[in-house]
Design a protein around this motif. Structure first.
Motif, short mmCIF file in Angstrom:
data_model
loop_
_atom_site.label_atom_id
_atom_site.label_comp_id
_atom_site.label_asym_id
_atom_site.label_seq_id
_atom_site.Cartn_x
_atom_site.Cartn_y
_atom_site.Cartn_z
N SER A 134 0.90 9.03 -6.02
CA SER A 134 1.12 10.44 -5.69
C SER A 134 2.07 11.08 -6.68
N ALA A 135 3.13 10.36 -7.05
CA ALA A 135 4.07 10.90 -8.04
C ALA A 135 3.37 11.08 -9.40
N ALA A 136 2.57 10.08 -9.79
CA ALA A 136 1.87 10.19 -11.07
C ALA A 136 0.87 11.34 -11.06
N ALA A 137 0.13 11.47 -9.97
CA ALA A 137 -0.83 12.56 -9.88
C ALA A 137 -0.14 13.91 -9.89
N LEU A 138 1.01 14.01 -9.22
CA LEU A 138 1.76 15.26 -9.23
C LEU A 138 2.23 15.60 -10.63
N TRP A 139 2.69 14.59 -11.37
CA TRP A 139 3.14 14.83 -12.74
C TRP A 139 1.98 15.29 -13.62
N LEU A 140 0.80 14.65 -13.45
CA LEU A 140 -0.36 15.05 -14.23
C LEU A 140 -0.79 16.47 -13.92
N VAL A 141 -0.75 16.83 -12.64
CA VAL A 141 -1.15 18.19 -12.27
C VAL A 141 -0.18 19.21 -12.85
N VAL A 142 1.12 18.87 -12.81
CA VAL A 142 2.11 19.78 -13.42
C VAL A 142 1.84 19.94 -14.91
N GLN A 143 1.55 18.83 -15.57
CA GLN A 143 1.23 18.92 -17.00
C GLN A 143 -0.02 19.76 -17.23
N LEU A 144 -1.02 19.58 -16.41
CA LEU A 144 -2.24 20.37 -16.53
C LEU A 144 -1.95 21.84 -16.29
N LEU A 167 0.82 -1.20 0.00
CA LEU A 167 0.00 0.00 0.00
C LEU A 167 0.86 1.26 0.00
N SER A 168 1.94 1.25 0.76
CA SER A 168 2.83 2.41 0.79
C SER A 168 3.45 2.65 -0.57
N ILE A 169 3.91 1.59 -1.23
CA ILE A 169 4.52 1.74 -2.55
C ILE A 169 3.50 2.26 -3.56
N LEU A 170 2.28 1.71 -3.50
CA LEU A 170 1.24 2.17 -4.43
C LEU A 170 0.90 3.64 -4.21
N PHE A 171 0.79 4.05 -2.98
CA PHE A 171 0.46 5.44 -2.71
C PHE A 171 1.57 6.38 -3.15
N LEU A 172 2.82 5.97 -2.95
CA LEU A 172 3.92 6.81 -3.41
C LEU A 172 3.89 6.92 -4.93
N GLY A 173 3.68 5.78 -5.64
CA GLY A 173 3.63 5.81 -7.09
C GLY A 173 2.47 6.65 -7.61
N GLY A 228 -0.42 11.63 0.36
CA GLY A 228 0.59 10.61 0.10
C GLY A 228 1.54 10.43 1.26
N VAL A 229 2.06 11.56 1.77
CA VAL A 229 3.01 11.49 2.89
C VAL A 229 2.32 10.95 4.14
N TRP A 230 1.10 11.42 4.39
CA TRP A 230 0.37 10.96 5.58
C TRP A 230 0.09 9.47 5.50
N THR A 231 -0.35 9.02 4.34
CA THR A 231 -0.62 7.59 4.18
C THR A 231 0.65 6.77 4.37
N PHE A 232 1.74 7.27 3.80
CA PHE A 232 3.01 6.57 3.95
C PHE A 232 3.43 6.51 5.42
N TYR A 233 3.21 7.63 6.14
CA TYR A 233 3.56 7.66 7.56
C TYR A 233 2.70 6.69 8.36
N ILE A 234 1.37 6.67 8.05
CA ILE A 234 0.48 5.75 8.76
C ILE A 234 0.88 4.31 8.49
N ALA A 235 1.21 4.02 7.23
CA ALA A 235 1.61 2.66 6.89
C ALA A 235 2.87 2.25 7.64
N LEU A 236 3.85 3.17 7.68
CA LEU A 236 5.08 2.86 8.43
C LEU A 236 4.79 2.68 9.91
N GLN A 237 3.90 3.54 10.44
CA GLN A 237 3.56 3.44 11.86
C GLN A 237 2.87 2.12 12.18
#
Length: 486
Positions: free
Chosen positions: A27-37, A19-25, A201-210
């Motif tokens: 989040s990166a894809a969504a960030l790239w799409l927003v930048v393109q937009l 789940l952490s890996i998916l959320f990071l991926g 993304g960061v929050w989810t990653f933190y929760i997953a690590l926790q």
């Protein structure tokens, strides 16, 4: 219905990692799409403003040819003032657009106007920072006879320039400044969207690590509990901490129940042995008493009074008293139950021993329950003996000018009475054996008081809890409210 058991490959820890890996991926894809937009939105705004500059240049050219200025035989005779008025008329309909003319023969920028500037003083001079760029762009449009466009990013603004050829004369030019975020609503939404994606993304990653760390710590701690019963789960954050606290409470409860069970098993075996011995000793003692009494009478008839028959009878009485106490361990030797309040038994015991406490210089006081205790079937005399024994032990263990407190309360399904003293306390090895028959911490003690008290309370379906440390010892008797005597 059989419970669904996940494969070993799909453990919670592995799922959290995926789940952490998916959320990071994502989040990166969504960030790239927003930048393109964002970039596409800015590109669309730039294109729209460039079209506006093209219309403005067309307006400049049209007004130039419609005016008499375009009919003058020599460009050198043209004045900058009429050109500025023409530029002002042409650009009035285009907000934030400034511009003018370039005359080839004079190689100068003339007729500058910025009619929508909006400042307190009309702007009449070409910005010096862009003068050379405008001059080069108009020269290029004049020499090539083609429109020229230029987009610059000198700072926080985007600078748009356009030059269109003016045949035989030179060129016209316009310029417009626009912020990078031209469409404020879309840009603000984009910024918040980017920040939201990053935060999620960061929050989810933190929760997953926790969660992963908490599950790992729980697994390690539970494994340690299996190897060492005294081991506990360390403090953990959030829900893992609540789970760890619950497991620790279960561990405490398990240890307490195991100790209580071992104590009951040990006392049960000892009690059976002691009760058996007491029954075997009881008949010989009765025979010894009869024979000693007969011997005493015969000796008195013969006038012999020097033999210690009375002393022997006294020792036999002590042995009979001890046997009667030992018979408390016999399940068949039980008092009938009566319906009474535990508070009445405790208060009666305090009243009996108040003078004894005063003789020892100890203050004995009673703390009543917040609410009246219900009346339930109890063995009054036996529980009174338990209370007297506990209170007497507390008085004897307390130093002069100290206090002994007796109280009653209700806790869930139990009636509780407790005795608290401020003595030296019990050592750990003494706490482990304090309820064993014939074990006593007092030089003159028989070691039967607490053992018999424990047996009486156990018959009621209850238990005695002991907490002791230097300066404070508390014996608590727990009796179930709904105990059915078998």
């Amino acid at each position: 219905m059989q419970p669904i058991v996940l494969s070993q490959r799909w453990t919670l820890r592995r799922q959290l990692t995926i789940l952490s890996i998916l959320f990071l991926g994502l989040s990166a894809a969504a960030l790239w799409l927003v930048v393109q937009l964002f970039e596409s939105l800015e590109g669309a705004v730039v294109a729209r403003n460039q079209r506006e500059l093209a219309f403005a240049n067309t307006r400049l050219i049209k007004l130039f040819w419609e005016s008499n200025l375009g009919q003058a035989p020599k460009p050198s005779e043209q004045s900058s003032k009429p050109l500025a008025e023409l530029s002002n008329d042409a650009l009035t309909a285009f907000p934030r657009v400034e511009g003018g003319f370039y005359l080839l023969q004079q190689d100068q920028l003339l007729g500058y106007a910025y009619p929508t500037h909006g400042g307190p003083v009309p702007k009449k001079d070409i910005p010096p920072a862009e003068r050379d760029t405008i001059l080069q762009l108009t020269r290029k449009a004049t020499s090539q006879g083609l429109p020229q466009e230029l987009v610059l990013h000198p700072g926080l603004d985007v600078l748009l320039l356009r030059a269109d050829p003016l045949p035989l004369w030179g060129a016209v030019w316009t310029m417009k400044r626009m912020p990078h975020l031209e469409d404020s609503n879309q840009n603000v939404l984009s910024v918040f969207l980017v920040l939201g994606i990053l935060v999620v993304g960061v929050w989810t990653f933190y929760i997953a690590l926790q969660l992963q760390w908490g599950v790992q710590r729980l697994q390690q701690s539970i494994k340690a509990m299996e190897e060492d019963k005294a081991s506990l789960i360390p403090p953990l954050p959030a829900e893992m901490g609540l789970l760890g606290t619950a497991i620790n409470s279960m561990q405490y409860r398990r240890q307490e129940l195991e100790q209580r069970l071992h104590r009951v098993e040990r006392l049960a075996s000892l009690g059976q042995l002691v009760a058996g011995v007491a029954h075997e000793v009881r008949n010989p003692l009765a025979s010894m008493r009869l024979n000693l009494q007969y011997t005493e009478r015969q000796l008195k008839k013969q006038g012999i009074t020097t033999l210690p028959i009375a002393s022997l009878l006294e020792q036999v009485d002590r042995l009979e008293m001890l046997v009667r106490r030992l018979l408390y361990f016999d399940q068949n030797q039980q008092e009938e139950m009566v319906t009474i309040s535990l508070e009445a038994i405790a208060f009666e015991s305090v009243s009996l021993l108040r003078l004894k406490a005063e003789e020892q210089g100890v203050t004995l006081f009673y703390r009543s329950a917040a609410e009246p205790l219900p009346q339930v079937p109890l063995r009054r005399r036996e529980l009174g003996q338990v209370m007297v024994n506990l209170i007497l032990n507390a008085i004897q263990a307390s130093p002069p000018e100290s206090e002994v407190e007796v109280g009653v309360s209700q806790e869930q399904d139990y009636l509780v009475t407790w005795v608290k003293d401020t003595g030296a306390g019990l050592a750990p090895e003494e706490r482990d054996r304090i309820f064993d028959p014939f074990y006593s911490t007092k030089p003159q003690g028989t070691g039967l008081g607490l053992a018999i008290s424990h047996e009486i309370v156990t018959r009621h379906g209850g238990h005695i809890d002991l907490k002791s440390q230097p300066g404070c010892t508390v014996f608590s008797v727990y009796l179930p409210k709904n105990h059915n005597d078998g």
